[in-house]
Design an enzyme around this catalytic site. Sequence first.
Site, PDB file in Angstrom:
ATOM      1  CB  CYS B 109      46.239  47.524  37.088  1.00 39.14           C
ATOM      2  SG  CYS B 109      45.029  48.791  36.627  1.00 39.14           S
ATOM      3  CB  CYS B 112      44.175  52.796  37.768  1.00 38.69           C
ATOM      4  SG  CYS B 112      42.899  51.557  37.520  1.00 38.69           S
ATOM      5  CB  SER B 113      47.047  50.746  41.166  1.00 37.22           C
ATOM      6  OG  SER B 113      46.089  51.622  41.717  1.00 37.22           O
ATOM      7  CB  CYS B 114      42.747  46.914  39.035  1.00 40.79           C
ATOM      8  SG  CYS B 114      41.799  48.311  38.415  1.00 40.79           S
TER       9      CYS B 114
END
Lengths: 230, 207
Positions: B109, B112-114
């Site tokens: 991601c 962000c950090s999905c």
Amino acid sequence: MTGCKMKPHHDMGGDSAGPIMPDKPDDPIFAKPWHKRVLGLTVAGGAMGAWSIDTSRFWRENLPKADYQSFSYYEKWLAALTNLFVARGFVTREEIINGLPSGPKQPLHAAALGADRVLAMLAAGAKASRPEIAKPLFQEGQKVRTRLPDATKRQMPGHTRLPHYAADKIGVILFYHGHHVLPNSNAHFLGECPEPLYSVEFSSADLWPDGHAGDVVIVDCWQSYLEPMT
Amino acid sequence: MPHDHHDEDAHSLLPSEPALRVKALETILVQKGLIDPAAVDAIIDRYEHHIGPQIGAGLIARAWSDPAFKAQLVNNTDGILSDLGFGGRQGEHIVVVENTPDCHNLVVCTLCSCYPWPVLGVPPAWYKSDAYRSRAVREPRQVLAEFGVIIPPEQKIRVWDSTAEIRYLVLPMQPAQSRGLDESELASWVNRNAMIGTGLPQPPAKT
């Protein structure tokens, strides 16, 4: 509004960066005890329903650049959560400065997440899919061109999920996922505005001068991020 | 200019030490009835002790053992996860991508950090790092080499950038040496990184 043409600091796909530090099998899930507290507060705060995950993402990426770059992951979450509670009127700046609430202890707010609801809330999640309100404009296998990230925003500074590295590029529709809530609108309380969502495949060689022939990158794009190829 | 007010952002008014900053905010939220600290404890308990990569590993092992289940996992992912009680927050729309001799899948991601929480738990620090988010889309082969995974030049790499609420789970190829093992033995071959694409299934460490 002018400005904001620069790639925002959170949109880092393709940037040069140092080595990746893989973890070890026995590393703890949370490196510091306060990390898990931030996670719990963020999830519980979000469960109040006063803002969406899109809003949370926007507030994290909209932190000042110096903070975004120096903060650890959970510090970003904490800062954005603090700012959201203040911006939405639940907490005052004076309370943050004083580290104390201005009045006596309050009973649990009607919207607050009680411990008895945690399991059901986590298990239910929050689907982003919505009923199909129109036929999708693009078919699987069709070529499309992506727009510029700023052109997809509903306000400035605004939120978009179109990364710069995939902007103004030609890709192919790989999947249609149905209609999904549009973050560009929902992040700013402008409505869910569901749109067709597609997985769009780009050739790595088209994205990067040193892309490996045959490799691809897939980016999920809402319909308003895309233009037909004529 | 939109960023001018940032010197006064509320978060900058909190104590500078992060642990104290969290405590200060939680104290205010609890006193105001906005947060139930027992709910925070319950959320932490779920992600620390219950939801983790062992869930994904069990699914992969079952898919390796049972072709009918594999077909369901790939074609009716959300339905089967819901039936098994493995759906939920940050895994509402999961797509399973299958590795083959011709194609290796890698998930990132960049914005962000999905990450697919209900089947893999909370993401590891490296997945959230600027280095991984920056480099995985541009130089996946070098990134994989840093994880000890060498992909032959003729095997295509598909990098999935999780920009929407679709979450990707990699279905790794079953190692030949593991054929004939039962499902619970197979699950110990499936490590978390193999389901992100930064690893391959490995024989379990000898104890």
